[in-house]
Scaffold this motif. Sequence first.
Motif, PDB file in Angstrom:
ATOM      1  N   ALA A  96      -4.287  14.308  12.060  1.00 15.20           N
ATOM      2  CA  ALA A  96      -4.242  15.612  11.333  1.00 15.20           C
ATOM      3  C   ALA A  96      -4.437  15.606   9.942  1.00 15.20           C
ATOM      4  CB  ALA A  96      -2.855  16.335  11.568  1.00 15.20           C
ATOM      5  N   GLN A  97      -4.709  16.868   9.188  1.00 16.96           N
ATOM      6  CA  GLN A  97      -4.697  17.014   7.817  1.00 16.96           C
ATOM      7  C   GLN A  97      -3.688  17.968   7.487  1.00 16.96           C
ATOM      8  OE1 GLN A  97      -6.909  15.384   5.276  1.00 16.96           O
ATOM      9  NE2 GLN A  97      -5.381  16.551   4.195  1.00 16.96           N
ATOM     10  N   LEU A  98      -2.825  17.617   6.804  1.00 18.13           N
ATOM     11  CA  LEU A  98      -1.742  18.463   6.438  1.00 18.13           C
ATOM     12  C   LEU A  98      -2.252  19.076   4.876  1.00 18.13           C
ATOM     13  CD1 LEU A  98       1.488  16.528   7.317  1.00 18.13           C
ATOM     14  CD2 LEU A  98       0.116  18.363   8.456  1.00 18.13           C
ATOM     15  N   PRO A  99      -1.346  19.634   4.367  1.00 15.48           N
ATOM     16  CA  PRO A  99      -1.783  20.363   2.937  1.00 15.48           C
ATOM     17  C   PRO A  99      -2.034  19.097   1.867  1.00 15.48           C
ATOM     18  CG  PRO A  99      -0.027  21.641   3.872  1.00 15.48           C
ATOM     19  CD  PRO A  99      -0.103  20.619   4.890  1.00 15.48           C
ATOM     20  N   LEU A 100      -1.287  18.059   2.112  1.00 19.49           N
ATOM     21  CA  LEU A 100      -1.704  16.894   1.139  1.00 19.49           C
ATOM     22  C   LEU A 100      -2.297  15.860   1.907  1.00 19.49           C
ATOM     23  CD1 LEU A 100      -1.269  15.766  -1.921  1.00 19.49           C
ATOM     24  CD2 LEU A 100       0.975  14.870  -1.136  1.00 19.49           C
ATOM     25  N   CYS A 101      -1.733  15.485   2.835  1.00 14.62           N
ATOM     26  CA  CYS A 101      -1.969  14.143   3.290  1.00 14.62           C
ATOM     27  C   CYS A 101      -2.773  14.273   4.857  1.00 14.62           C
ATOM     28  CB  CYS A 101      -0.667  13.357   3.822  1.00 14.62           C
ATOM     29  SG  CYS A 101       0.282  13.065   2.292  1.00 14.62           S
ATOM     30  N   ARG A 102      -3.672  13.330   4.772  1.00 14.70           N
ATOM     31  CA  ARG A 102      -4.361  12.837   6.057  1.00 14.70           C
ATOM     32  C   ARG A 102      -3.502  12.124   6.851  1.00 14.70           C
ATOM     33  NH1 ARG A 102     -10.426  10.526   5.509  1.00 14.70           N
ATOM     34  NH2 ARG A 102     -10.629  12.448   4.673  1.00 14.70           N
ATOM     35  N   VAL A 103      -3.041  12.496   8.121  1.00 12.18           N
ATOM     36  CA  VAL A 103      -2.108  11.833   8.954  1.00 12.18           C
ATOM     37  C   VAL A 103      -2.970  10.845   9.975  1.00 12.18           C
ATOM     38  CG1 VAL A 103      -0.274  11.909  10.582  1.00 12.18           C
ATOM     39  CG2 VAL A 103      -0.467  13.860   8.785  1.00 12.18           C
ATOM     40  N   LEU A 104      -2.731   9.615   9.762  1.00 15.20           N
ATOM     41  CA  LEU A 104      -3.378   8.554  10.799  1.00 15.20           C
ATOM     42  C   LEU A 104      -2.275   7.959  11.879  1.00 15.20           C
ATOM     43  CD1 LEU A 104      -4.857   6.939   7.866  1.00 15.20           C
ATOM     44  CD2 LEU A 104      -6.231   8.601   9.158  1.00 15.20           C
ATOM     45  N   PRO A 155      -2.330  10.677   0.870  1.00 18.12           N
ATOM     46  CA  PRO A 155      -2.581  11.866  -0.010  1.00 18.12           C
ATOM     47  C   PRO A 155      -4.079  11.742  -0.222  1.00 18.12           C
ATOM     48  CG  PRO A 155      -0.607  10.874  -0.904  1.00 18.12           C
ATOM     49  CD  PRO A 155      -1.321   9.880   0.309  1.00 18.12           C
ATOM     50  N   ALA A 156      -4.759  13.094   0.289  1.00 17.91           N
ATOM     51  CA  ALA A 156      -6.267  13.108   0.184  1.00 17.91           C
ATOM     52  C   ALA A 156      -6.854  13.247  -1.294  1.00 17.91           C
ATOM     53  CB  ALA A 156      -6.735  14.174   1.299  1.00 17.91           C
ATOM     54  N   GLN A 157      -6.347  12.597  -2.209  1.00 14.50           N
ATOM     55  CA  GLN A 157      -6.669  12.686  -3.514  1.00 14.50           C
ATOM     56  C   GLN A 157      -7.283  11.248  -4.021  1.00 14.50           C
ATOM     57  OE1 GLN A 157      -3.495  13.842  -5.865  1.00 14.50           O
ATOM     58  NE2 GLN A 157      -3.321  15.938  -4.734  1.00 14.50           N
ATOM     59  N   LEU A 202       4.171   0.252   0.784  1.00 13.61           N
ATOM     60  CA  LEU A 202       4.154  -1.051  -0.047  1.00 13.61           C
ATOM     61  C   LEU A 202       2.859  -1.014  -0.498  1.00 13.61           C
ATOM     62  CD1 LEU A 202       5.301  -2.999   2.953  1.00 13.61           C
ATOM     63  CD2 LEU A 202       6.556  -2.093   1.222  1.00 13.61           C
ATOM     64  N   GLY A 203       1.704  -1.097  -0.052  1.00 16.31           N
ATOM     65  CA  GLY A 203       0.366  -1.319  -0.776  1.00 16.31           C
ATOM     66  C   GLY A 203      -0.179  -2.442  -1.349  1.00 16.31           C
ATOM     67  N   ASN A 204       0.381  -3.490  -0.785  1.00 20.58           N
ATOM     68  CA  ASN A 204      -0.141  -5.011  -1.339  1.00 20.58           C
ATOM     69  C   ASN A 204      -1.225  -5.484  -0.574  1.00 20.58           C
ATOM     70  OD1 ASN A 204       2.573  -4.882  -2.539  1.00 20.58           O
ATOM     71  ND2 ASN A 204       3.619  -5.933  -1.022  1.00 20.58           N
ATOM     72  N   LEU A 205      -1.682  -4.872   0.612  1.00 16.44           N
ATOM     73  CA  LEU A 205      -2.871  -5.301   1.008  1.00 16.44           C
ATOM     74  C   LEU A 205      -4.050  -4.178   0.594  1.00 16.44           C
ATOM     75  CD1 LEU A 205      -1.980  -7.114   4.207  1.00 16.44           C
ATOM     76  CD2 LEU A 205      -2.856  -8.025   2.077  1.00 16.44           C
ATOM     77  N   VAL A 206      -3.462  -2.906   0.865  1.00 17.34           N
ATOM     78  CA  VAL A 206      -4.551  -1.841   0.894  1.00 17.34           C
ATOM     79  C   VAL A 206      -3.795  -1.101  -0.570  1.00 17.34           C
ATOM     80  CG1 VAL A 206      -5.082   0.366   1.767  1.00 17.34           C
ATOM     81  CG2 VAL A 206      -4.579  -1.630   3.337  1.00 17.34           C
ATOM     82  N   PRO A 207      -4.621  -0.931  -1.644  1.00 20.14           N
ATOM     83  CA  PRO A 207      -4.139  -0.460  -2.607  1.00 20.14           C
ATOM     84  C   PRO A 207      -4.063   1.123  -2.817  1.00 20.14           C
ATOM     85  CG  PRO A 207      -6.082  -1.347  -3.203  1.00 20.14           C
ATOM     86  CD  PRO A 207      -5.833  -1.807  -1.856  1.00 20.14           C
ATOM     87  N   GLN A 208      -4.700   1.783  -1.930  1.00 16.13           N
ATOM     88  CA  GLN A 208      -4.711   3.138  -1.849  1.00 16.13           C
ATOM     89  C   GLN A 208      -3.510   3.618  -1.491  1.00 16.13           C
ATOM     90  OE1 GLN A 208      -7.288   4.910   1.106  1.00 16.13           O
ATOM     91  NE2 GLN A 208      -7.748   6.493  -0.173  1.00 16.13           N
ATOM     92  N   LEU A 209      -3.113   4.735  -2.188  1.00 17.37           N
ATOM     93  CA  LEU A 209      -1.486   5.165  -1.833  1.00 17.37           C
ATOM     94  C   LEU A 209      -1.518   5.644  -0.506  1.00 17.37           C
ATOM     95  CD1 LEU A 209       1.362   6.139  -2.603  1.00 17.37           C
ATOM     96  CD2 LEU A 209       0.400   8.234  -3.624  1.00 17.37           C
ATOM     97  N   HIS A 210      -0.640   5.166   0.325  1.00 20.47           N
ATOM     98  CA  HIS A 210      -0.444   5.600   1.694  1.00 20.47           C
ATOM     99  C   HIS A 210       0.890   5.088   1.974  1.00 20.47           C
ATOM    100  CE1 HIS A 210      -1.219   1.394   1.810  1.00 20.47           C
ATOM    101  NE2 HIS A 210      -0.715   1.263   3.205  1.00 20.47           N
TER     102      HIS A 210
END
Length: 137
Positions: free
Chosen positions: A18-26, A40-42, A84-92
């Motif tokens: 889904a796409q919420l107001p801020l985040c893409r949900v996976l 967050p889709a920014q 965490l973001g240690n392997l994937v730097p994009q905020l998630h």
Amino acid sequence: MTMFHLHDRLEADTAPVAQLPLCRVLLMDNRVWPWLILVPAQPGLTEIHQLSREDRHRLMDEIALASRTLEALFAPDKINVGALGNLVPQLHVHVVARSKADPAWPGPVWGSGFAERYSPEERDSLTRKIGEGLGQK
């Protein structure tokens, strides 16, 4: 202006819900745990504090919505939330439904060695069910 682009690793390891107001949900493609990832889709974000105050509050609301949805659908013993973001730097943000009967309990899911992909039918059914739980049609 830079466009938002989902990190390649997240793209490869998840299915869109889904796409919420801020985040893409996976949905994480690991059937061992009901596991959502909110992105967050920014563009250019790596840390929560980089969000505006309003968007930090929105992120928390969307984490709570994802958590309530997993609780309603799976009745877990615990919801784990982590950025965490240690392997994937994009905020998630990971939102994982945990059960005392799961193979890694009480340890973390990360690095546990337990992984099993969904069949396409399971994945499609689950993304639809979670999307409905999030209020998406």
